[in-house]
Design an enzyme around this catalytic site. Sequence first.
Site, mmCIF file in Angstrom:
data_model
loop_
_atom_site.group_PDB
_atom_site.id
_atom_site.type_symbol
_atom_site.label_atom_id
_atom_site.label_comp_id
_atom_site.label_asym_id
_atom_site.label_seq_id
_atom_site.Cartn_x
_atom_site.Cartn_y
_atom_site.Cartn_z
ATOM 1 C CG HIS A 43 -0.381 0.233 2.531
ATOM 2 N ND1 HIS A 43 -0.218 -0.772 3.456
ATOM 3 C CD2 HIS A 43 0.095 1.349 3.130
ATOM 4 C CE1 HIS A 43 0.315 -0.281 4.556
ATOM 5 N NE2 HIS A 43 0.520 1.016 4.386
ATOM 6 C CG ASP A 75 -0.058 -4.075 2.796
ATOM 7 O OD1 ASP A 75 0.100 -3.592 1.649
ATOM 8 O OD2 ASP A 75 -0.181 -3.364 3.810
ATOM 9 N N GLY A 89 3.541 7.107 8.194
ATOM 10 C CA GLY A 89 4.902 7.205 7.686
ATOM 11 C C GLY A 89 5.760 6.020 8.068
ATOM 12 C CG ASN A 90 6.490 4.349 11.989
ATOM 13 O OD1 ASN A 90 5.977 5.204 12.706
ATOM 14 N ND2 ASN A 90 7.758 4.003 12.090
ATOM 15 C CB SER A 91 3.327 2.061 5.945
ATOM 16 O OG SER A 91 2.113 1.516 6.368
ATOM 17 C CG LEU A 107 -3.522 -28.504 3.635
ATOM 18 C CD1 LEU A 107 -2.364 -29.420 3.269
ATOM 19 C CD2 LEU A 107 -3.501 -28.209 5.139
ATOM 20 N N GLY A 108 -5.646 -26.741 0.522
ATOM 21 C CA GLY A 108 -6.946 -27.049 -0.082
ATOM 22 C C GLY A 108 -7.993 -27.487 0.909
ATOM 23 C CB VAL A 109 -8.335 -27.853 4.330
ATOM 24 C CG1 VAL A 109 -7.761 -29.199 3.955
ATOM 25 C CG2 VAL A 109 -7.252 -26.944 4.920
#
Length: 503
Positions: A144, A174, A251-253, A308-310
């Site tokens: 972002h 993200d 600003g920390n992102s 994994l498909g669960v």
Amino acid sequence: MNLRLYVISLFLSSLLGGVVALTGYKMLFPGIENETIEQKQNRFFASPVSNYKTDTSFSVKVPDGLNFVYAAEKVKPAVVHIKTRYEQVNVPSPETVDENEEGSDDWFHDFHGFDGPFKGSVPRESAGSGVIISPDGYIATNNHVIEKASEIEVILEDKRSYSGTVIGTDPTTDLALIKIEEENLPFVRYGNTDQLHIGEWVLAIGNPFDLTSTVTAGIISGKGRNINILKDKDNLQIESFIQTDAAVNPGNSGGALVNLKGELMGINTAIASNTGISQGYSFAVPVSLTKKVMDDLLRYGSVQRALLGVHIQDVDAKKAKENGLKQVRGVLVEDINEQSAAQAAGIRSGDVIFKIDSHIINSMTELQSIVGTYHPGDKIAVWFEREGEEQKTWVTLRNSNGNTLLPKPKFAKTINIFGADMAPASPLEKKALGIGNGVKIVRIAEGRIKDAGMRVGFIITEMDSHPVTSAEEVFKIINNSQRAIVVEGVFPNGTKGYHAIAP
């Protein structure tokens, strides 16, 4: 006159020594375009030509008592200020999010610095942070922070400025990987999230409110947090955040969360706040997931998600009682996807998964984050409870298409085979090792290659006495054989090695 000749000869000798060192370095580390970020970090410490002046000994013990100075001085030079420019209205600021929109919650905020809501198509700017993770200019940040930006400016702590190039992005975590063109940069070495404990001191380093190189301290308040801020049309988002009470703000992102050794523990991503500024809790993507995403973006340009498909649910006391479980633990499998890895491995609805490889599983977020660190084709051990009995099965993970295929890497020579990335040995490697052919292992994960005892750097020269020259040949021999295969090869130091691949 003799003195002058002496000085000249001394200069020429020094110059020749530098050339020899540089040439030797290139011979020792050929094919570096195939390296993972962690291999870049390790190679840098072994480099005979590095001119990075900052202390790079990450094995130094933290001084007795509470001491933040070591980590702060180590990491600050490697946390950058990212400024982005947008030419039109295409990224909403936190202040303009519709609170009634499905899934939105003003209690959680990303925290890159906006200069206010968009106004028509007037160019606007935003700011965030990033972490240099390799000496050749690769930088981890949040998706972002740079999403849809028309220009990216990267400013180092020493005020040098560069244009940033997006290598790849992953909205489901993200995270994003960008690059600047520079060498011998300070960087933050990866730590180990598994060794991070609740209550441990950490530092958050970033650029809040344009206050560059700001350091705040706190403790680890929680791990494996799901705060429902990431959305994905295929429901593939992974939220297993590290929670800390270190003060972070707009600003920390994209900044660094590090332990007191200066090792990267996570990428700061969001805060819990009613106001958009720090109110006590922040959240970071753990480095275990960051490492995998960064390497995928570097190698393929996009994340290769293993599934994994669960369909699963957390197990609480009520659900344990309803399902007759012996313990309140693990995650309950509600349903199995057709043609999925779980179905092929024999996992059923009603099973309770409580362990994957060496990781104890007690929540959906823990399972998702652990599986998210693997690739399609990797094999994992899954422990589960069924009708009161503990069982174990091996699962070969698949992608969303139900197969184990990986795309061709951007560096086209590399191919993934049974959990290992392989590429033809370079001409320099073959000359240095005295071999005429060979296929080198450049990355390895769980699978038949690793099970055979082979490791990164090993060059396969023969399989069942047949010379091999390509990764495709290795695949065909393994895939078509109904018995154990004898593998002959050579290690980077020139020692010969022999392995057997089980059928």
